[in-house]
Structures are given as C-alpha cells and as structure tokens.
Design an enzyme around this catalytic site. Structure first.
Site, mmCIF file in Angstrom:
data_model
loop_
_atom_site.group_PDB
_atom_site.id
_atom_site.type_symbol
_atom_site.label_atom_id
_atom_site.label_comp_id
_atom_site.label_asym_id
_atom_site.label_seq_id
_atom_site.Cartn_x
_atom_site.Cartn_y
_atom_site.Cartn_z
ATOM 1 N N HIS A 75 -7.292 0.412 -3.463
ATOM 2 C CA HIS A 75 -8.095 1.616 -3.640
ATOM 3 C C HIS A 75 -8.945 1.566 -4.910
ATOM 4 C CE1 HIS A 75 -9.224 5.759 -3.080
ATOM 5 N NE2 HIS A 75 -8.777 6.085 -4.274
ATOM 6 N N SER B 41 -13.463 7.787 -4.220
ATOM 7 C CA SER B 41 -12.111 8.313 -4.030
ATOM 8 C C SER B 41 -12.174 9.819 -3.767
ATOM 9 C CB SER B 41 -11.253 7.964 -5.253
ATOM 10 O OG SER B 41 -9.925 8.374 -5.072
ATOM 11 N N ASP C 207 -6.824 -1.198 0.820
ATOM 12 C CA ASP C 207 -6.587 0.172 0.346
ATOM 13 C C ASP C 207 -5.544 0.853 1.232
ATOM 14 O OD1 ASP C 207 -6.715 2.841 -0.490
ATOM 15 O OD2 ASP C 207 -8.897 2.882 -0.572
#
Lengths: 385, 385
Positions: free
Chosen positions: A364, A149, A331
């Site tokens: 995500h 991330s 995501d």
C-alpha cells in the site's frame, strides 16, 4: 491534545458554521495547506493533493519550509508533479492534528479541546473542506486532483460533490468503499488505542498518554502498509546483533521486529490519538455506493461487493474528463481490484479513464517509496493535460 | 495458570529428564493424546496428526468424548482420515495448555506453575515429544504424519530428527521456516498480551487475567487466518442491527467487527496466555535452514529467502517415501510458495512428492472449513498408501 504544525503552513478559514455530513457543525474551523509553484493568470494550472491518514500538508520542501516533505521526490521543480508548470496545493485533512481543525483543536464554543466532542467525521467533510480551500484560492477548475490512500476516497467525494471543480484525477491506491478486511484492521487499531487505560475516553494529556495503544496501532498499520514479499527480501530471518536482543525470549530478536519498533517510536506522540480514531473511522464509513443508490435506485447486494450496483453507479455519477487509477499488486489494505473498479466506474461516467497496476513490492505504501514507478506514471498522465 | 483438558484425553509420560533444544530439560512431563480406530497386528496403519497453535488433541468425537472435535468432518469412520482403516493419533503440542506439559503446568521441582520459568520452547521439542508418544504406543513406522499450520513445521522436524519413523507425510498450510510477515504478526500478538498490565510478567490469575491483550491477539490472529476475499463475500459492508450498534461511534457497527468480537470472546480464558507466548515464539524460531547449513555448509542469503540453500538442503535431508504439500492461494500467513518449497525440497530428498494449491477463499484456516476441497485431497493421498 497536541497539534503538530510544520513551519510555513498556511491556513484557510472554513465557512462558520461548517456543516458535517453525519450531523452537527464546526465553528471557526480552518484547513492547513501549503503550495508549490505559481497560479497562472488563467488560474487553470492548479493541482490539489489530498493525503492519506497521517501526512501533514508539507508534501515537499518549499519557500516556507526547507525540510524534506513526505512526497519530496514527487513534488517540486522538474519533479513528476512539476511546480515549474503547476501550482500545487496540498491540504492537511479536516480532523487531523497537523494544522487543520480536528479533535485536538480548541472548540471555540467551550474554550476546551474538542476531544470526543468533535462531531462525527466523514471523508465527505474532508472533501468539502478541501473544495472550500480551492475556491478560496480563486480557482474555479483544478487541472487535476491527486488522492493517495484515504486521499483517494477524499478525491472521489470531492469530484462527486463538486461537479466541474476538477478537470482530471489521479487516484493512487484508493478505494470507492471500505471493505471488511481493512475495516477489521482499522477496528483493531482503534481498539488498541481505546483499550489503553491512558486513553481515558479521550481525556489523556502528555503525562498520561496512550503510548502503548498508539504503538500497537502503528505497528499493525505498518504491517498492512507494506508487503510480505518486500519483507522476505528485506529482512528475511536476519537477527539483531546480540547486543540489542537481550535475554528476554519475547524481546526484539529479528530485524523485522526492530523495524516495527522504530516506526512505532517515530509515530507515537507525533499524532494525536483522538484524531487517529476519527480519521480511521471515517474511512470505514466511506461508501460511494450510497450515492449510487440515491441516484438510480441501485442497491449493493447483501455483501456490498465491489463492482456491485451502488458503487459503480456512484462512480459513474462523477463528472471528470480524464482519470488514472494506479494500484499495486502487493497492496493488502486497498487491493488492486478497488483501483480497477475506480477506473471502470469513472469510464462509465464518461471519463477517458485508465487503470495502471504496478508490480511494486512495497504494498500500500509503494507510492511513498517506489518513485521509479510512480514518478513516470504520474508525470506521464500530467503531460497529457 | 489454567489447563483445559477435554474429557477422555489420554496421557503419555515423556522421558525424565526431557531435554529441550534451546537448553534446560523438563521433569515428569507428559503429552495428551487421543486416538480413533484400531492399531492392526502389523502396527503399520497408524497416522499421527500434529496441530496448529491452539487445538487440543480432540480432533473428532470418539469413544472417550462424544463432543465434536476441531476436525470433526475429517477424522472418523468413513471420513477422509478413515478410522475404519487407520489408527489415528492426535497429540496436543508440548507447551500447550490442553493436557500436555507447558507453562501452565506445575513444575514438579518447585510445586509451582512454571509460568515464565518454563524453558524456551522450540518446534523441535514438540516433534521429539510426539515421536516419543508414537514409539510408546508400539509403533515403529507411521503410515503417515499429517501436520497443519504450526503442525506442518512440527511434522518436518519430526521426520528430520526421526528418520524412518514416518513412511509418508501430508503438510497442510505449513512452512519450513518462519518468514518476516508472520513473525511480525506474531510479535504484535505477543506484544498485545505483554502490554496488558494484567499479564504482570506472566503472574496473572483468574481474577487478574490479561483479557484485553488476549482479545487483541486473537482478533489479529483471526484477521490473518482468513482472507479478504472471503470477507468481501461474507460480510461486505453489512451493519449490525441498530440494537447492537449503540451510540458510540467507535463501537461495533459492522458485521465483521462483531465476528472478530465473537471469536475473541470464545478464545479468551480458554487458552493460557503464557502458553500462547511460548508456542507463538517457537514458530518464529523455526527454520529448517539450520539443518541444511549444518549438513552441507549451505547458507541462506542475508534475507534467508525461501528456496535459498539452507532450507532446501534441510528439506532434502528428510527421508520419507511419499509426500503431499497442500496450500491455499488466499493464505497470507503461510503463503503458497512455502508449501511449494516443501514439496520441492522433499522431492529433492528422494520422496515422491506433490504440491497441491487449492483455490479456497478461507485463507490459512481453509483446512478447518473447506472440507469439500481438503477432504478429497487428503483421502486421495491416503488411498495411495
């Protein structure tokens, strides 16, 4: 205001002053980190993990702290990031409140908490701080840097600014630049915190804490960290027991509302609001295209589209031998084409680089929960080193 | 508190009492509507438009109001919904604040604004009210009912509860039940309003108005009404002129932030917060699966998945001759599979039914802007009637 430091955390002092990319410098700053396994004599078996916005350095249980960490199933003996083979380091990001210096730390020049006097924070500052930790541990070349991330952004900046310091790279649900949908989401999260009267321009305390703003920010985060597909199967239209629902027509009625509420309760007062603002904005600012433009005069088009000149050139300026960019089809925050862009850009820079799209339904956050897919992918890459 | 009624609006009184699905009844209630074109002698050329959450009945300019409406390019002489051929009616939803009775209206039993004393509002109540308007205009059978977004839900309820009242149907970006991602988004929008101290349990006034809550709700709405893809091309990472950006590192810096701010400013104080709460919750509650279960004992699985028994049976219980369900690939709020489900369910009920997925980049709101795609699709369907 408050720092949240897990037991067993180790600390590495940063150079003082430590210059910040957007101006200013930190004095007497430090980075919190933890380790797993043993650095070998050749000092060539080290892996660095750089994290998303909120995790601390406690990725997994270890000698200093037996509590499960945020990536417990991925890091440790005989796990995908195998501490029997690798010396694994995880750093808490600069600007966080989990032991590394950030807006919730004391400014040694004033004796007061930094709050909004903390200098503007860039992803690159976190990368520079992590690189200092690596070198301070006597490591001249990491076997691999793994970034999840926001950590995927940090890892790219780390490699670009420290050529040769990492031999290989795994980028998980990361991005080479922030795109407008994610900027919009983060902007709204920050606005929720800043609109809370208890935020008080950063001068809150435990008695007057921007709890509702942090709740909103976290709930919006959780909505964008997961996926509609997962929730269709997981929650559907299931309602809470009537005991929980109450009479208020606008109260919690559906399981998905209760799930968000639970997440918000666990987060609020466990993360410093000013640190949240700084780290969140640092992601908006991140754009590897800046380096592409500097290097060869390439410019993004007006829209700064992914794949346009600057970003590609920025990625191609990174020197790394092998790379793997993993993304998840569901995501919505760091969409799949951003990981494909990373894999292609690093390949253009000379790396043996692969792109691995995974069909995880969890969006995500899949790397935190879909270990059945992420474990073999990461272990398989590390086995080639 | 405040109603916002365009000039030229017409009104139709509802039966008094008007019973509400979840209990209670309205007294002296009315529906605001506008029309375009002329009802023919056979009274068989009428088209009803039911709207999303926020629009008024002023879909397009007409004799009573020359201002452009919210669907100006779609409704009028020689336009896709051609008022030279069709007598077009658009109703403002029951529960709204644009002329129809809602929480911002005066409760004739008390002489005070309803506020939270308004009975719980269901999509079905809006459908029943719209059906009353149609019959009051002397129409026994609509040529078509067109529903957008929430209006797609309203239209399904309308047809199910009034067999034979519509000969055909166009469902645009609608759904047969609310799914958890959209419930989560709406729940967060309502929470933003309710957390604003100025909401004051619904007892705000113009001097103390929940402006920050409404701003947050609207910004989150706009984020989910559009798409990341559109914004990549439209905004990219373009920044505001430095004149606008200011010194605040958390202030507006990117064009996408300014775009959200502009949308919020135009919406706040133009829509009543309590009405917003009621209409928003009515969508969460909507589930055509209830009727499927009633009719044949089918039950959704625990997750209430789209396509599972109840919803399909509910849709198959609708009697309509022809139907078209249009969806947009980039819609994250009412995703494409929900329009496919509508088309298939109506076909199972005996309709000649088509599903039309469109590649519009504008997400859920595409029907308001991508007239190049929606115009021919709607006109083509109406030409077959």
């Amino acid at each position: 205001m408050t720092e949240f430091i897990p037991p067993g955390t180790q600390f590495c002092a940063l150079p003082s002053p430590f210059p910040m990319k957007r101006g200013g410098a930190l004095h007497g700053a430090r980075i919190a980190y933890e380790t797993w396994g043993t650095l070998n004599g050749a000092r060539d078996n080290a892996i660095l993990i750089v994290t998303g916005l909120s995790p601390d350095a406690h990725a997994a249980s270890n000698a200093g702290n037996a509590e499960p960490g945020w990536w417990e199933q991925m890091v440790g003996p005989a796990k995908p990031i195998d501490s029997d083979r690798w010396f694994v380091i995880c750093v808490n990001s600069l600007g966080s409140c989990k032991g590394s210096t950030g807006p919730a730390s004391i400014n040694p020049q004033t004796g007061e908490t930094y709050r909004l006097d903390f200098p503007e924070l860039s992803v690159e500052d976190g990368a520079d701080a992590a690189a200092h930790v690596v070198r301070a541990l006597g490591i001249e070349r990491l076997a691999c840097i793994i970034g999840n991330s926001m950590g995927g952004m940090t890892a790219l900046a780390f490699m670009l600014r420290n050529p040769g310091l990492a031999r290989s790279h795994i980028n998980i649900s990361g991005a080479a630049q922030a795109l407008p949908f994610s900027i919009a989401i983060r902007s709204l999260q920050r606005e929720a915190i800043r609109l809370d009267p208890d935020w008080n321009h950063g001068k809150y305390d435990d008695a007057h804490y921007p709890e509702s703003g942090m709740r909103m920010a976290r709930k919006l985060g959780v909505i964008t960290y997961r996926s509609a597909l997962e929730w269709d199967g997981r929650f559907g239209r299931v309602r809470l027991d009537s005991d929980h629902a109450g009479d208020d027509p606008f109260g919690l009625e559906f399981e998905v509302e209760s799930y968000l509420e639970g997440h918000a309760r666990r987060f609020v007062r466990r993360f410093d609001p000013n640190c949240y603002l700084y780290l969140s904005r640092s992601m908006d600012w991140f754009d590897l295209g800046e380096y592409g433009r500097e290097q060869d005069g390439n410019r993004n088009d007006r829209a700064g589209n992914p794949g346009s000149g600057g970003v590609r050139a920025g990625l191609a300026g990174i020197r790394v031998e092998r790379a793997l960019a993993i993304g998840v089809q569901t995501d919505i925050l760091f969409p799949l084409q951003q990981q494909e862009e990373i894999a292609e850009g690093l390949r253009a820079g000379g790396a043996y680089s692969e792109f691995l799209p995974l069909p995880s339904p969890q969006g995500h956050d899949a790397f935190l929960v879909d270990i059945a897919r992420f474990g073999p992918a990461v272990a398989g890459f590390l086995a080639t080193l």
